[in-house]
Scaffold this motif. Structure first.
Motif, PDB file in Angstrom:
ATOM      1  N   GLY A   1     -22.594 109.318 -12.731  1.00 36.57           N
ATOM      2  CA  GLY A   1     -21.855 108.354 -11.909  1.00 36.57           C
ATOM      3  C   GLY A   1     -20.372 108.388 -12.195  1.00 36.57           C
ATOM      4  N   SER A   2     -19.992 108.523 -13.471  1.00 36.32           N
ATOM      5  CA  SER A   2     -18.572 108.546 -13.811  1.00 36.32           C
ATOM      6  C   SER A   2     -17.917 109.845 -13.353  1.00 36.32           C
ATOM      7  CB  SER A   2     -18.372 108.337 -15.306  1.00 36.32           C
ATOM      8  OG  SER A   2     -18.953 109.399 -16.036  1.00 36.32           O
ATOM      9  N   VAL A   3     -18.661 110.941 -13.382  1.00 38.42           N
ATOM     10  CA  VAL A   3     -18.121 112.217 -12.903  1.00 38.42           C
ATOM     11  C   VAL A   3     -17.900 112.145 -11.391  1.00 38.42           C
ATOM     12  CG1 VAL A   3     -18.632 114.659 -12.561  1.00 38.42           C
ATOM     13  CG2 VAL A   3     -19.085 113.599 -14.771  1.00 38.42           C
ATOM     14  N   LYS A   4     -18.868 111.606 -10.668  1.00 33.17           N
ATOM     15  CA  LYS A   4     -18.726 111.462  -9.218  1.00 33.17           C
ATOM     16  C   LYS A   4     -17.555 110.542  -8.876  1.00 33.17           C
ATOM     17  CE  LYS A   4     -23.530 112.313  -8.002  1.00 33.17           C
ATOM     18  NZ  LYS A   4     -24.760 111.731  -7.432  1.00 33.17           N
ATOM     19  N   PHE A   5     -17.424 109.451  -9.622  1.00 40.05           N
ATOM     20  CA  PHE A   5     -16.312 108.536  -9.387  1.00 40.05           C
ATOM     21  C   PHE A   5     -14.976 109.220  -9.660  1.00 40.05           C
ATOM     22  CE2 PHE A   5     -13.297 105.346 -11.005  1.00 40.05           C
ATOM     23  CZ  PHE A   5     -13.171 104.563  -9.862  1.00 40.05           C
ATOM     24  N   GLY A   6     -14.917 110.026 -10.711  1.00 37.55           N
ATOM     25  CA  GLY A   6     -13.675 110.738 -11.026  1.00 37.55           C
ATOM     26  C   GLY A   6     -13.306 111.741  -9.953  1.00 37.55           C
ATOM     27  N   ILE A   7     -14.301 112.453  -9.431  1.00 34.76           N
ATOM     28  CA  ILE A   7     -14.043 113.405  -8.361  1.00 34.76           C
ATOM     29  C   ILE A   7     -13.569 112.680  -7.107  1.00 34.76           C
ATOM     30  CG2 ILE A   7     -15.160 115.045  -6.792  1.00 34.76           C
ATOM     31  CD1 ILE A   7     -16.924 115.888  -9.171  1.00 34.76           C
ATOM     32  N   LEU A   8     -14.219 111.573  -6.773  1.00 31.69           N
ATOM     33  CA  LEU A   8     -13.830 110.798  -5.598  1.00 31.69           C
ATOM     34  C   LEU A   8     -12.414 110.252  -5.744  1.00 31.69           C
ATOM     35  CD1 LEU A   8     -14.588 109.455  -2.896  1.00 31.69           C
ATOM     36  CD2 LEU A   8     -15.427 107.510  -4.242  1.00 31.69           C
ATOM     37  N   ARG A   9     -12.106 109.717  -6.905  1.00 33.91           N
ATOM     38  CA  ARG A   9     -10.779 109.153  -7.139  1.00 33.91           C
ATOM     39  C   ARG A   9      -9.700 110.231  -7.062  1.00 33.91           C
ATOM     40  NH1 ARG A   9      -8.779 107.266 -12.870  1.00 33.91           N
ATOM     41  NH2 ARG A   9      -9.839 109.213 -13.182  1.00 33.91           N
ATOM     42  N   ASN A  10      -9.967 111.389  -7.655  1.00 35.03           N
ATOM     43  CA  ASN A  10      -9.011 112.485  -7.627  1.00 35.03           C
ATOM     44  C   ASN A  10      -8.805 112.984  -6.198  1.00 35.03           C
ATOM     45  OD1 ASN A  10      -7.247 114.398  -8.567  1.00 35.03           O
ATOM     46  ND2 ASN A  10      -8.836 115.844  -9.149  1.00 35.03           N
ATOM     47  N   SER A  11      -9.890 113.091  -5.444  1.00 34.39           N
ATOM     48  CA  SER A  11      -9.784 113.534  -4.056  1.00 34.39           C
ATOM     49  C   SER A  11      -8.968 112.555  -3.223  1.00 34.39           C
ATOM     50  CB  SER A  11     -11.177 113.692  -3.445  1.00 34.39           C
ATOM     51  OG  SER A  11     -11.908 114.662  -4.128  1.00 34.39           O
ATOM     52  N   LEU A  12      -9.239 111.276  -3.381  1.00 37.18           N
ATOM     53  CA  LEU A  12      -8.486 110.264  -2.638  1.00 37.18           C
ATOM     54  C   LEU A  12      -7.000 110.285  -3.009  1.00 37.18           C
ATOM     55  CD1 LEU A  12     -10.941 107.237  -2.653  1.00 37.18           C
ATOM     56  CD2 LEU A  12     -10.315 108.688  -0.712  1.00 37.18           C
ATOM     57  N   GLN A  13      -6.708 110.510  -4.275  1.00 37.62           N
ATOM     58  CA  GLN A  13      -5.327 110.581  -4.713  1.00 37.62           C
ATOM     59  C   GLN A  13      -4.616 111.769  -4.074  1.00 37.62           C
ATOM     60  OE1 GLN A  13      -4.836 111.103  -8.913  1.00 37.62           O
ATOM     61  NE2 GLN A  13      -2.618 111.030  -8.829  1.00 37.62           N
ATOM     62  N   GLN A  14      -5.270 112.917  -4.057  1.00 33.99           N
ATOM     63  CA  GLN A  14      -4.644 114.107  -3.480  1.00 33.99           C
ATOM     64  C   GLN A  14      -4.457 113.955  -1.977  1.00 33.99           C
ATOM     65  OE1 GLN A  14      -6.850 117.535  -4.753  1.00 33.99           O
ATOM     66  NE2 GLN A  14      -5.937 117.522  -6.779  1.00 33.99           N
ATOM     67  N   PHE A  15      -5.453 113.405  -1.272  1.00 32.65           N
ATOM     68  CA  PHE A  15      -5.303 113.183   0.161  1.00 32.65           C
ATOM     69  C   PHE A  15      -4.225 112.149   0.450  1.00 32.65           C
ATOM     70  CE2 PHE A  15      -9.708 114.943   0.659  1.00 32.65           C
ATOM     71  CZ  PHE A  15      -9.323 116.020   1.441  1.00 32.65           C
ATOM     72  N   GLY A  16      -4.104 111.141  -0.394  1.00 34.57           N
ATOM     73  CA  GLY A  16      -3.050 110.145  -0.226  1.00 34.57           C
ATOM     74  C   GLY A  16      -1.669 110.758  -0.393  1.00 34.57           C
ATOM     75  N   GLN A  17      -1.507 111.592  -1.407  1.00 37.35           N
ATOM     76  CA  GLN A  17      -0.226 112.263  -1.607  1.00 37.35           C
ATOM     77  C   GLN A  17       0.096 113.188  -0.442  1.00 37.35           C
ATOM     78  OE1 GLN A  17      -0.654 114.195  -5.395  1.00 37.35           O
ATOM     79  NE2 GLN A  17       0.072 112.415  -6.541  1.00 37.35           N
ATOM     80  N   LEU A  18      -0.914 113.885   0.064  1.00 36.35           N
ATOM     81  CA  LEU A  18      -0.710 114.772   1.204  1.00 36.35           C
ATOM     82  C   LEU A  18      -0.296 113.978   2.433  1.00 36.35           C
ATOM     83  CD1 LEU A  18      -0.942 117.673   2.292  1.00 36.35           C
ATOM     84  CD2 LEU A  18      -3.311 117.153   2.848  1.00 36.35           C
ATOM     85  N   GLY A  19      -0.932 112.836   2.648  1.00 34.49           N
ATOM     86  CA  GLY A  19      -0.581 111.986   3.790  1.00 34.49           C
ATOM     87  C   GLY A  19       0.834 111.444   3.697  1.00 34.49           C
ATOM     88  N   ILE A  20       1.232 110.989   2.521  1.00 28.13           N
ATOM     89  CA  ILE A  20       2.586 110.469   2.339  1.00 28.13           C
ATOM     90  C   ILE A  20       3.607 111.569   2.535  1.00 28.13           C
ATOM     91  CG2 ILE A  20       4.182 109.542   0.606  1.00 28.13           C
ATOM     92  CD1 ILE A  20       1.786 107.939  -0.496  1.00 28.13           C
ATOM     93  N   THR A  21       3.329 112.757   2.013  1.00 25.02           N
ATOM     94  CA  THR A  21       4.237 113.885   2.195  1.00 25.02           C
ATOM     95  C   THR A  21       4.356 114.252   3.664  1.00 25.02           C
ATOM     96  OG1 THR A  21       3.657 114.738   0.017  1.00 25.02           O
ATOM     97  CG2 THR A  21       4.678 116.288   1.541  1.00 25.02           C
ATOM     98  N   PHE A  22       3.241 114.257   4.380  1.00 28.73           N
ATOM     99  CA  PHE A  22       3.237 114.597   5.802  1.00 28.73           C
ATOM    100  C   PHE A  22       4.069 113.603   6.609  1.00 28.73           C
ATOM    101  CE2 PHE A  22       1.186 114.394  10.026  1.00 28.73           C
ATOM    102  CZ  PHE A  22       1.444 115.695  10.435  1.00 28.73           C
ATOM    103  N   VAL A  23       3.865 112.311   6.364  1.00 28.01           N
ATOM    104  CA  VAL A  23       4.601 111.281   7.097  1.00 28.01           C
ATOM    105  C   VAL A  23       6.089 111.335   6.771  1.00 28.01           C
ATOM    106  CG1 VAL A  23       4.900 108.780   7.361  1.00 28.01           C
ATOM    107  CG2 VAL A  23       2.616 109.777   7.383  1.00 28.01           C
ATOM    108  N   SER A  24       6.430 111.502   5.502  1.00 27.04           N
ATOM    109  CA  SER A  24       7.847 111.548   5.137  1.00 27.04           C
ATOM    110  C   SER A  24       8.521 112.792   5.706  1.00 27.04           C
ATOM    111  CB  SER A  24       8.021 111.483   3.619  1.00 27.04           C
ATOM    112  OG  SER A  24       7.461 112.615   3.009  1.00 27.04           O
ATOM    113  N   THR A  25       7.790 113.905   5.815  1.00 30.06           N
ATOM    114  CA  THR A  25       8.352 115.112   6.410  1.00 30.06           C
ATOM    115  C   THR A  25       8.628 114.904   7.892  1.00 30.06           C
ATOM    116  OG1 THR A  25       7.194 116.498   4.820  1.00 30.06           O
ATOM    117  CG2 THR A  25       7.958 117.574   6.815  1.00 30.06           C
TER     118      THR A  25
END
Length: 64
Positions: A4-28
Protein backbone atom coordinates in the motif's frame (compact mmCIF):
# COMPACT_ATOMS: atom_id res chain seq x y z
CA UNK A 1 1.38 -2.70 4.60
CA UNK A 2 4.38 -2.26 2.29
CA UNK A 3 2.42 -2.77 -0.91
CA UNK A 4 0.00 0.00 0.00
CA UNK A 5 2.79 2.44 0.82
CA UNK A 6 4.61 1.64 -2.43
CA UNK A 7 1.42 2.22 -4.45
CA UNK A 8 0.79 5.46 -2.58
CA UNK A 9 4.35 6.62 -3.27
CA UNK A 10 4.03 5.86 -6.97
CA UNK A 11 0.69 7.67 -7.14
CA UNK A 12 2.02 10.69 -5.27
CA UNK A 13 5.13 10.89 -7.45
CA UNK A 14 3.04 10.59 -10.62
CA UNK A 15 0.66 13.33 -9.50
CA UNK A 16 3.59 15.57 -8.63
CA UNK A 17 5.20 15.11 -12.04
CA UNK A 18 1.92 15.69 -13.90
CA UNK A 19 1.29 18.78 -11.78
CA UNK A 20 4.71 20.19 -12.62
CA UNK A 21 4.15 19.43 -16.30
CA UNK A 22 0.78 21.19 -16.20
CA UNK A 23 2.18 24.29 -14.50
CA UNK A 24 5.06 24.42 -16.98
CA UNK A 25 2.65 24.06 -19.91
CA UNK A 26 0.35 26.85 -18.68
CA UNK A 27 3.21 29.21 -17.87
CA UNK A 28 4.74 28.59 -21.31
CA UNK A 29 1.45 29.48 -22.99
CA UNK A 30 1.19 32.67 -20.93
CA UNK A 31 4.78 33.66 -21.75
CA UNK A 32 4.23 32.95 -25.45
CA UNK A 33 1.30 35.36 -25.43
CA UNK A 34 3.11 38.09 -23.49
CA UNK A 35 6.55 38.05 -25.14
CA UNK A 36 7.53 39.03 -28.65
CA UNK A 37 8.68 36.17 -30.90
CA UNK A 38 12.32 37.29 -30.56
CA UNK A 39 12.12 37.38 -26.76
CA UNK A 40 10.36 34.02 -26.67
CA UNK A 41 13.13 32.54 -28.81
CA UNK A 42 15.76 33.79 -26.38
CA UNK A 43 13.70 32.34 -23.52
CA UNK A 44 13.58 28.98 -25.33
CA UNK A 45 17.34 28.90 -25.85
CA UNK A 46 17.96 29.77 -22.20
CA UNK A 47 15.59 27.04 -21.06
CA UNK A 48 17.59 24.46 -23.02
CA UNK A 49 20.75 25.45 -21.15
CA UNK A 50 18.97 25.59 -17.79
CA UNK A 51 17.50 22.12 -18.29
CA UNK A 52 20.90 20.75 -19.35
CA UNK A 53 22.62 22.19 -16.28
CA UNK A 54 19.83 20.86 -14.06
CA UNK A 55 20.33 17.37 -15.52
CA UNK A 56 24.05 17.57 -14.83
CA UNK A 57 23.44 18.70 -11.26
CA UNK A 58 20.83 15.98 -10.68
CA UNK A 59 23.21 13.30 -11.93
CA UNK A 60 25.67 14.19 -9.19
CA UNK A 61 28.50 15.46 -11.37
CA UNK A 62 28.25 18.92 -9.79
CA UNK A 63 29.39 17.49 -6.44
CA UNK A 64 32.72 16.26 -7.80
Amino acid sequence: NKTGSVKFGILRNSLQQFGQLGITFVSTIILARLLTPEDYGIYGILMIFIMRFRNVADSGIAGI
